[in-house]
Structure formats: C-alpha cells, structure tokens
Design a protein around this motif. Structure first.
Motif, mmCIF file in Angstrom:
data_model
loop_
_atom_site.group_PDB
_atom_site.id
_atom_site.type_symbol
_atom_site.label_atom_id
_atom_site.label_comp_id
_atom_site.label_asym_id
_atom_site.label_seq_id
_atom_site.Cartn_x
_atom_site.Cartn_y
_atom_site.Cartn_z
ATOM 1 N N TRP A 32 0.842 -1.183 0.000
ATOM 2 C CA TRP A 32 0.000 0.000 0.000
ATOM 3 C C TRP A 32 0.883 1.240 0.000
ATOM 4 O O TRP A 32 2.001 1.191 0.532
ATOM 5 C CB TRP A 32 -0.874 0.019 1.259
ATOM 6 C CG TRP A 32 -1.800 -1.148 1.362
ATOM 7 C CD1 TRP A 32 -1.533 -2.346 1.966
ATOM 8 C CD2 TRP A 32 -3.131 -1.234 0.852
ATOM 9 N NE1 TRP A 32 -2.626 -3.171 1.853
ATOM 10 C CE2 TRP A 32 -3.621 -2.516 1.182
ATOM 11 C CE3 TRP A 32 -3.966 -0.365 0.159
ATOM 12 C CZ2 TRP A 32 -4.899 -2.941 0.834
ATOM 13 C CZ3 TRP A 32 -5.234 -0.786 -0.180
ATOM 14 C CH2 TRP A 32 -5.695 -2.056 0.146
ATOM 15 N N TYR A 35 3.329 2.983 3.283
ATOM 16 C CA TYR A 35 3.424 1.872 4.227
ATOM 17 C C TYR A 35 4.856 1.517 4.635
ATOM 18 O O TYR A 35 5.073 0.998 5.707
ATOM 19 C CB TYR A 35 2.725 0.648 3.629
ATOM 20 C CG TYR A 35 1.509 0.238 4.439
ATOM 21 C CD1 TYR A 35 0.857 1.150 5.247
ATOM 22 C CD2 TYR A 35 1.006 -1.052 4.398
ATOM 23 C CE1 TYR A 35 -0.255 0.782 5.995
ATOM 24 C CE2 TYR A 35 -0.102 -1.422 5.145
ATOM 25 C CZ TYR A 35 -0.729 -0.506 5.940
ATOM 26 O OH TYR A 35 -1.817 -0.868 6.680
ATOM 27 N N ASP A 164 -11.840 1.478 -3.749
ATOM 28 C CA ASP A 164 -11.647 0.119 -3.256
ATOM 29 C C ASP A 164 -13.004 -0.558 -3.244
ATOM 30 O O ASP A 164 -13.890 -0.172 -2.472
ATOM 31 C CB ASP A 164 -11.056 0.223 -1.836
ATOM 32 C CG ASP A 164 -10.734 -1.125 -1.234
ATOM 33 O OD1 ASP A 164 -11.662 -1.939 -1.078
ATOM 34 O OD2 ASP A 164 -9.560 -1.363 -0.891
ATOM 35 N N TYR A 288 -0.726 3.363 11.946
ATOM 36 C CA TYR A 288 -1.587 2.211 12.197
ATOM 37 C C TYR A 288 -1.020 1.468 13.401
ATOM 38 O O TYR A 288 0.131 1.687 13.802
ATOM 39 C CB TYR A 288 -1.632 1.285 10.972
ATOM 40 C CG TYR A 288 -2.445 1.871 9.833
ATOM 41 C CD1 TYR A 288 -3.829 1.736 9.813
ATOM 42 C CD2 TYR A 288 -1.839 2.574 8.804
ATOM 43 C CE1 TYR A 288 -4.586 2.290 8.785
ATOM 44 C CE2 TYR A 288 -2.587 3.124 7.770
ATOM 45 C CZ TYR A 288 -3.966 2.978 7.771
ATOM 46 O OH TYR A 288 -4.714 3.530 6.764
HETATM 47 N N1 SPD Z 1 -1.996 3.996 3.283
HETATM 48 C C1 SPD Z 1 -2.132 2.662 3.767
HETATM 49 C C2 SPD Z 1 -3.503 2.129 3.637
HETATM 50 C C3 SPD Z 1 -3.643 0.731 4.144
HETATM 51 C C4 SPD Z 1 -5.001 0.284 4.100
HETATM 52 N N2 SPD Z 1 -5.267 -1.043 4.335
HETATM 53 C C5 SPD Z 1 -6.406 -1.397 3.621
HETATM 54 C C6 SPD Z 1 -7.333 -2.381 4.167
HETATM 55 C C7 SPD Z 1 -8.383 -2.726 3.154
HETATM 56 N N3 SPD Z 1 -9.445 -3.517 3.638
#
Ligand code: SPD
Length: 342
Positions: A32, A35, A164, A288
């Motif tokens: 992603w 990240y 998404d 996160y």
């Molecule tokens: N910028 C990082 C985004 C990460 C997102 N994770 C996605 C989860 C999808 N269900």
C-alpha cells in the motif's frame, strides 16, 4: 613500469567494485502507499547490503490482478486479511519457514490465528486499522455519525470515497443495514444503486485519501484510520469517526509470493520488521497499530493508546472483517464496474 602496475590495479579495482555493485541483491516490495518508510528501507539496505525497491497498489484487487497476470518480480507483498485467504486458495503464496523468522515470537497472539490464515503459515501481521470518515471539524459541524453524510448534497464535490470495491460497496451495504460480506444479489444491487446515486456528489475515488485532505482538496473523506491520523499532522482540525451503522476492521499482512526471486532475503526482511524497535517505526510512520507489544516502548506516548488506533469497545463491536465471498465475488466486481462506468 610502476605507472603500468598502478593502472592495472586501478582497472582491477574498478572491475571488482563494479561487479559487486552489479551483484547487489534487490528486495522488491509491493505494498500500500505510505506503508514502508525510508528509514525502514534504508536500515535494511545498510545492514544487509542490499537494495530495497517499493512499488505500490491502491487496492487488494489491484494486487490480485497483477499477481494473476503473472507479475513475478516481487519478494514481499502486503495483502489484507480476506485477500490473504484468496491468495492462499489461488496457490500464490509461499509457506513461511519460521526457523528463519525467530522474531515471530514477538507478535501478540491477539493478531495471530485469524480466519484468513489460521496457522499463520503464509502471513504475519503488519498493521491493523479500520475504515471510517475523516472530516475537517473546522468546516463540518456537528460531527457526522452516519455514512449518510456522504450522501448529503451540501457536500457535493467536497469529499472523496475510497477507490476500493469491497470497502466502498461495504460502506453502502452498512448504510443500508446489511453485512459487509453480503452474498444476497438484491443487497449488492441496492448498494450499487446507492453508490450510483452518490456518484455526482463525489469529488474523487482515491485510496490515498490523506493526500486530498492534506492538500485541502476535500473536507471529508471515506478513509482508513491511519491515513486520517496522518492527515491530522498537517491539519490538526481533522477528526475521524466510525459511523454508527458499523464499518470494516482489517489486518494488513506481510507475505512472500510463490514467484519471489529472493525468498531467503524476504524472510530476513520479515524478521527485521518484527524487531521491536523497527516495528515501532512502522506505527510511527503509518499511524496504524503495532502487532508487536514490545514495540510500544519505542513509541511516543500519543501513539501508544491513541483513539484513532484503538477505538472504544462499543465501536469495536460494530466492526466486521471483510471476507472472501468465493464465487459470489463476481457480483461485487460487476457492481463496482457499473459504479465506476457511470
Ligand atoms: N496507506 C495505507 C492504507 C492501508 C489500508 N489497508 C487497507 C485495508 C483494506 N481492507
């Protein structure tokens, strides 16, 4: 004569250095956006004498499409939960050799043994988070508490939706009172119609919503928790809410594709990520949650228990995991294609 020797030595040295540079191994990561930080990448490069390249995708479906189309250069990929199950089913993941990942023991059991890889044979957790709405409290008041706000005409052209399909169809399903993982064709049809009704109001479909919030291009965004948190660093009036109808929670994982050219190096990288001090850098950068409890000692106070990362119990209870709908996926694919084509 002496000059000739010096010249010869210089040529040999050049060839030797050139050759070593040419042979430097390269670890290719597909993840992603936002990240893998430069300090994590450079720390690994320095310690292991390799080059690390990072390529990014905007959704799990993009990652799947690329792997199914035969992309072979990646050593590390970062799918989310339900996509891990799909990749296992498609035989696209390499089994991890735990002997090469001694830091596996640093992971909290809370993030292991999940439905998508019950024995963690193929994946380790990278981060966890939720989807919700990020909004600028200086502009939007009172605070929204429902997905309905993303259908409010007064915000026409002022908000974005995630690019998404599972998350965005999921937001519409939740607003309509259905499960994120519905396998009822009429419910998917209703969610699709809801998104088509919303489309003229949407400024952009974008997974990197924090970029739009930071630039001031939107005042509200369907967004993942860490990205909303990142936006607050530039715009402190940004808030994040998980709508009362419920939303998704996720674990993004680290896996090695079957086709990885450098499997041993990929396992070394996974082990490196699980060092507490390195894992803390993941949270410090992405905003996160960390799956390594001992990493918290390396984090500033505000990142240890922040409400963007750790929602209260009653909110947690309203969250669902996205799951692999199997053959029913084609209904989600078709609905999303129709929304995007309108
Ligand atoms: N910028 C990082 C985004 C990460 C997102 N994770 C996605 C989860 C999808 N269900």
């Amino acid at each position: 004569m002496r000059n000739r020797y010096i010249f010869l030595i210089l040529i040999l040295l050049t060839l030797f250095i050139g050759d070593s540079v040419g042979q430097k191994k390269q670890l290719n990561i597909f993840s992603w956006a936002g990240y893998v930080s430069d300090d994590i990448r450079q720390g690994f490069e320095k310690e292991f004498g390799v080059t690390v390249l990072v390529d990014t995708f905007a959704s799990n479906e993009d990652l799947l499409t690329k792997l199914m189309a035969g992309a072979t250069g990646y050593d590390i990929i970062m799918p989310s939960d339900y996509m891990v199950s799909i990749l296992i089913k498609q035989n696209l993941l390499e089994e991890l050799n735990r002997d090469n990942i001694p830091n596996f023991e640093n992971i909290s059991p809370l993030f292991l043994g999940k439905y998508f890889d019950p024995e963690n044979q193929y994946s380790i957790p990278y981060t966890f988070g939720t989807a919700g709405i990020a909004y600028d409290s200086a502009v939007i008041s009172p605070a929204p508490d429902s997905w309905e706000v993303l259908w409010d005409k007064q915000y026409k052209n002022q908000f974005s939706m995630l690019d998404d399909q599972r998350e965005t169809i999921g937001a519409a399903l939740k607003l309509l009172g259905y499960s994120l993982n519905s396998t009822e064709p009429e419910e998917i049809e209703a969610a699709k119609n809801k998104l088509i009704e919303q489309k003229p109001l949407v400024k952009q479909y974008k997974s990197e919503a924090e970029e739009l919030l930071i630039a001031g291009d939107v005042v509200m965004a369907h967004c993942w928790s860490g990205d909303a948190f990142r936006a607050t660093e530039t715009r402190p009036t940004i808030r994040y809410v998980i709508p009362k109808e419920g939303s998704s929670q996720f674990i993004d994982a680290v896996c090695i594709p079957k086709s990885a050219p450098h499997k041993a190096l990929a396992e070394q990288f996974i082990d490196y990520l699980l060092r507490p001090e390195v894992n803390a850098k993941i949270t410090a950068f992405t905003k996160y949650g960390t799956c390594v409890p001992t990493a918290k000692a390396f984090l500033p106070e505000n990142l240890r228990e922040h409400k963007f990362i750790y929602p209260p119990k009653e909110v947690l209870e309203s969250l669902e995991w996205l799951r692999d709908p199997g053959d029913f996926t084609r209904h989600y694919d078709r609905a999303w294609e129709e929304v995007k084509a309108k």
